[in-house]
Structure formats: structure tokens, C-alpha cells
Scaffold this active site. Structure first.
Site, mmCIF file in Angstrom:
data_model
loop_
_atom_site.group_PDB
_atom_site.id
_atom_site.type_symbol
_atom_site.label_atom_id
_atom_site.label_comp_id
_atom_site.label_asym_id
_atom_site.label_seq_id
_atom_site.Cartn_x
_atom_site.Cartn_y
_atom_site.Cartn_z
ATOM 1 N N TYR A 71 24.297 -21.930 -3.160
ATOM 2 C CA TYR A 71 24.721 -23.005 -2.266
ATOM 3 C C TYR A 71 26.211 -23.292 -2.388
ATOM 4 O O TYR A 71 26.844 -23.725 -1.430
ATOM 5 C CB TYR A 71 23.964 -24.300 -2.585
ATOM 6 C CG TYR A 71 22.658 -24.471 -1.860
ATOM 7 C CD1 TYR A 71 21.641 -23.530 -1.999
ATOM 8 C CD2 TYR A 71 22.432 -25.572 -1.051
ATOM 9 C CE1 TYR A 71 20.438 -23.703 -1.349
ATOM 10 C CE2 TYR A 71 21.236 -25.747 -0.391
ATOM 11 C CZ TYR A 71 20.238 -24.812 -0.544
ATOM 12 O OH TYR A 71 19.053 -24.985 0.105
ATOM 13 N N LYS A 122 14.109 -14.783 -10.803
ATOM 14 C CA LYS A 122 13.880 -13.440 -10.257
ATOM 15 C C LYS A 122 14.572 -12.466 -11.213
ATOM 16 O O LYS A 122 15.491 -11.729 -10.832
ATOM 17 C CB LYS A 122 14.438 -13.372 -8.822
ATOM 18 C CG LYS A 122 14.096 -12.104 -8.062
ATOM 19 C CD LYS A 122 12.644 -12.033 -7.624
ATOM 20 C CE LYS A 122 12.355 -10.673 -6.980
ATOM 21 N NZ LYS A 122 10.924 -10.485 -6.662
ATOM 22 N N ASP A 167 8.456 -15.035 -6.524
ATOM 23 C CA ASP A 167 7.450 -14.622 -5.528
ATOM 24 C C ASP A 167 6.042 -14.914 -6.035
ATOM 25 O O ASP A 167 5.179 -15.391 -5.289
ATOM 26 C CB ASP A 167 7.630 -13.146 -5.134
ATOM 27 C CG ASP A 167 7.825 -12.211 -6.315
ATOM 28 O OD1 ASP A 167 7.965 -12.691 -7.464
ATOM 29 O OD2 ASP A 167 7.827 -10.982 -6.096
ATOM 30 N N ASP A 227 14.681 -25.117 -3.358
ATOM 31 C CA ASP A 227 14.653 -25.576 -1.966
ATOM 32 C C ASP A 227 13.401 -25.035 -1.273
ATOM 33 O O ASP A 227 12.653 -25.771 -0.635
ATOM 34 C CB ASP A 227 15.913 -25.086 -1.241
ATOM 35 C CG ASP A 227 15.901 -25.459 0.236
ATOM 36 O OD1 ASP A 227 15.572 -26.625 0.535
ATOM 37 O OD2 ASP A 227 16.208 -24.597 1.071
ATOM 38 N N ASP A 276 9.477 -27.160 -0.301
ATOM 39 C CA ASP A 276 8.855 -27.297 1.024
ATOM 40 C C ASP A 276 7.411 -26.795 0.968
ATOM 41 O O ASP A 276 6.497 -27.403 1.534
ATOM 42 C CB ASP A 276 9.624 -26.495 2.088
ATOM 43 C CG ASP A 276 10.601 -27.362 2.874
ATOM 44 O OD1 ASP A 276 11.128 -28.322 2.287
ATOM 45 O OD2 ASP A 276 10.832 -27.082 4.072
HETATM 46 C C1 IPM Z 1 16.771 -30.175 1.022
HETATM 47 C C2 IPM Z 1 17.345 -29.715 2.335
HETATM 48 C C3 IPM Z 1 18.822 -29.422 2.156
HETATM 49 C C4 IPM Z 1 18.950 -28.322 1.117
HETATM 50 C C5 IPM Z 1 19.564 -29.033 3.434
HETATM 51 C C6 IPM Z 1 19.389 -30.096 4.514
HETATM 52 C C7 IPM Z 1 21.017 -28.750 3.200
HETATM 53 O O1 IPM Z 1 16.654 -28.606 2.823
HETATM 54 O O2 IPM Z 1 17.231 -31.203 0.502
HETATM 55 O O3 IPM Z 1 15.839 -29.540 0.532
HETATM 56 O O4 IPM Z 1 18.839 -27.128 1.443
HETATM 57 O O5 IPM Z 1 19.173 -28.648 -0.059
HETATM 58 MG MG MG Z 2 14.922 -28.098 1.671
#
Ligand code: IPM
Ligand code: MG
Length: 367
Positions: free
Chosen positions: A141, A191, A224, A248, A252
Site C-alpha cells: 500500500y 505467502k 490462499d 484487506d 472482506d
Molecule cells: C479497507 C478499505 C480500504 C483499504 C480502501 C478504501 C483504501 O478497503 O479499509 O479495508 O484497502 O484499506
Molecule cells: Mg478493504
């Protein structure tokens, strides 16, 4: 106690859910005798519109003077072009870096009521109680990035991924310290079969855990495989620690275990004692986005933000009793069936965003 808190409502449903977070914080202040001095500032798309940048200097200044920051969400279709020079996400990445918030905690726990909302089979979800500790200010990042031209007239692009020993040590310590208060298990995700940063990650993690946390069980897992096991046997995880981009993606995925993104809070923390205060600087936000499709309708679920307020009380202000009071109030509100459409049962009349906020605030009691 007296604490200074900056609210950054941001875009979309951000202002609606942050208003409910503030309402609950006020209820805590009243009932437990604390003064929370609240300020508000711009971040994300609304800041771009007002002053031309996603993270105005004034916002950063206010946050630096605060004990904690409560953020709603940033972004929306109006600012969606990924090639634009100023983008709402820059506000988020910028504030994480500027405030040194290297540890992102994303807990996943499940109210029984939400089991039906998850795409997973109910028996897989029994006992799910995990927390992902994501490294937040390093890795790909924040590495060097750029474009070049190739001899054939095409283009190339690169994003560098760098980690230092010190960055790995501090995030592993954060994860292991949390694990000590839980089921004493850390899963470090990397990884290492491919990436050099992951090989350093693995050796530093092994050393820190062996020397400083011999009482906490450590396992290493490839990213993975972790993606698979999160679905296959999610209740086996306690604390997962991983680098920025893996975290990240995995968070999700993990959020789907809980059914609705509208329930999950997060905390982004700096170093303890960094500011010379007794408090620990942190930024608290729901993990969901700005949900422009439902913004302004009063139907957004404010519980992720309210649960983020509980994390703020716990991690930045050290107010564990107050944090529990908020979590209990959320639990009771759900039991009483006062919930927004995303988690309401088919036969239930959904409550509005403010109904839910008011119901939680009313249920905050000195236990
Ligand atoms: C998160 C989001 C952010 C990230 C984006 C919006 C930059 O996806 O907080 O998980 O990738 O960190
Ligand atoms: Mg995210």
C-alpha cells in the site's frame, strides 16, 4: 474522565451512522460521568468538494489533538474515477499513515440472530469468534509505485512491497497481547513460499512469539489456504495476524461470516503511549463503506459504528466497563427486535437508523 474526540462523518451513510455513534457516546458520558468533548471535521469526497483535498490539514490537526477519532465512511459515485488525481481513499490512507495507526483490529463475532443472514451453513458458524489484526501502514500500500514505458512502446507499472523487522515485531506483539486475553492462539498469515517479505515476516514472528509469548500458540498459514479455511472451519481461528493487503482481502471475506457488513466495527491503533498521554491514539470506523445507494434514507444499520464506539472506549480510553455496557446495549436492542432492514426477519417491521441509535442509547446502563 475528560476526552477529546474528533468525528469524521465523511460521505454517503457516514453522517447518519456517526450521528448515532455520537448519541450513544453521549449516553455513556451522562451515565458514567465522563466528558467527551466532540469535534467534527471533513474527510473524503465531501472534503474534496469543499477544499480540494481528501485530507485537509485542519482535519489532521484536529485529529492529532484528540484522544480518538470516530470515522463514518468515505467515497461515492461522484468521486469514483480511479485515475483522478484526488480521491476519497487518499483521505483514509493518509490519516492512517499520518497518525501512525499501524494496527487494524477487525473482530468477527456473531449474534445468533444473524446466522440466518450469513451465506454459510449455520453449523459452520457455531462458535465463530475471531479477530483479524491487519498491519496498516506498510507493505504494498505504501511502497514506491510508478509507471514506465517498455521498448515495444507499451507501458509497465510497479508497486513495491517492503516490510522491516520493527514493523513486523510491533504488529505481532499487538496480536499476541490480544490473544493472551482470548483463546491464546495466533495464526500468522503470509505467502512465504513465494515472497521475500513473507519469509522475513515468518522468521520475525517465530522469534517474537518464542521469546516473548511462549504461552501463546503460534501457527503459520499461507494466505490462499487461509482464505479456504476461513470458510471451511472458521471457528478454529482466534487471532489472525497478517500484512496490509492480505488483511484487506481476508477481512472482506471474514465479514461474510457475520452475515451483514452492517454489524462489524474496526479499530486502527497507534503505539501505546505514543502521545505521552494515558490514552492510546486510535481511529474507529465501521468496516462497511459509504453505501451511496441507501444514503439519506434513514435505513442504514448504525450498529457497526456503535460497536466501533465500544472499541474506542476500550482501546483508546481504557474504559472497559463502559465498552461492555455499549456491547450489552447493542445485544439487548437486537434481542428486542429493534433492527434495520438488513438484519430484520421477514415478518418484522424494520426500524430506522435513528430508532436503533436511540434504542441502544436508552439501554446503556451502569452495570
Ligand atoms: C479497507 C478499505 C480500504 C483499504 C480502501 C478504501 C483504501 O478497503 O479499509 O479495508 O484497502 O484499506
Ligand atoms: Mg478493504
Amino acid at each position: 474522565m475528560h476526552a477529546v474526540i474528533t468525528a469524521l462523518p465523511g460521505d454517503g451513510i457516514g453522517p447518519e451512522v456517526v450521528a448515532e455513534g455520537r448519541r450513544v457516546l453521549e449516553a455513556v458520558g451522562e451515565r458514567f460521568g465522563h466528558t467527551f468533548d466532540m469535534r467534527e471535521a471533513l474527510i473524503g469526497g465531501c472534503a474534496i468538494d469543499a477544499v480540494g483535498t481528501a485530507l485537509p490539514d485542519e482535519t489532521l490537526r484536529l485529529c492529532r489533538e484528540s484522544d480518538a477519532v470516530l470515522l463514518g465512511a468515505v467515497g461515492g459515485p461522484k468521486w469514483d474515477n480511479p485515475d483522478a488525481p484526488v480521491r476519497p481513499e487518499q483521505g483514509l490512507l493518509g490519516i492512517r499513515k499520518a497518525l501512525g495507526l499501524f494496527a487494524n483490529l477487525r473482530p468477527v463475532t456473531l449474534h445468533p440472530r444473524l446466522i440466518a443472514a450469513s451465506p454459510l451453513r449455520p453449523e459452520r458458524l457455531q462458535g465463530v469468534d475471531l479477530i483479524v489484526v491487519r498491519e496498516l501502514t506498510g507493505g504494498i500500500y505504501f511502497g514506491e509505485k510508478g509507471r514506465d514505458t517498455t521498448p515495444d512502446g507499451g507501458e509497465s507499472a510497479y508497486d513495491e512491497c517492503v516490510y522491516t523487522t520493527a514493523e513486523i515485531e510491533r504488529i505481532v506483539r499487538t496480536a499476541a497481547t490480544l490473544a493472551r486475553q482470548r483463546r491464546k492462539k495466533v495464526t500468522s498469515v503470509d505467502k512465504a513460499n513465494v515472497l521475500e517479505t513473507s519469509r522475513l515476516w515468518r522468521s520475525v514472528t517465530t522469534r517474537v512469539m518464542r521469546d516473548e509469548f511462549p504461552d501463546v500458540h503460534l501457527e503459520h498459514m499461507l494466505v490462499d489456504a487461509c482464505a479456504m479455511h476461513l470458510i471451511r472451519r472458521p471457528s478454529d481461528f482466534d487471532v489472525i495476524v497478517t500484512e496490509n493487503m492480505f488483511g484487506d482481502i481476508l477481512t472482506d471475506e471474514a465479514s461474510m461470516l457475520a452475515g451483514s457488513m452492517g454489524m462489524l466495527p474496526s479499530a486502527s491503533l497507534g503505539a501505546p503511549g505514543d502521545t505521552g498521554r494515558t490514552t492510546r491514539m486510535g481511529l474507529y470506523e465501521p468496516i462497511h463503506g459509504s453505501a451511496p445507494d441507501i444514503a439519506g434514507k434513514g435505513i442504514a444499520n448504525p450498529l457497526a459504528t456503535i460497536l466501533s464506539v465500544a472499541l474506542l472506549l476500550r482501546h483508546s480510553l481504557g474504559l472497559e466497563r463502559e465498552a461492555r455496557a455499549v456491547e450489552t446495549a447493542v445485544w439487548r436492542t437486537i434481542e428486542d427486535g429493534i433492527v434495520t432492514a438488513d438484519i430484520a426477519a421477514p415478518d418484522e417491521r424494520p426500524a430506522t437508523t435513528t430508532d436503533v441509535g436511540a434504542a441502544v442509547a436508552a439501554r446503556v446502563i451502569v452495570g
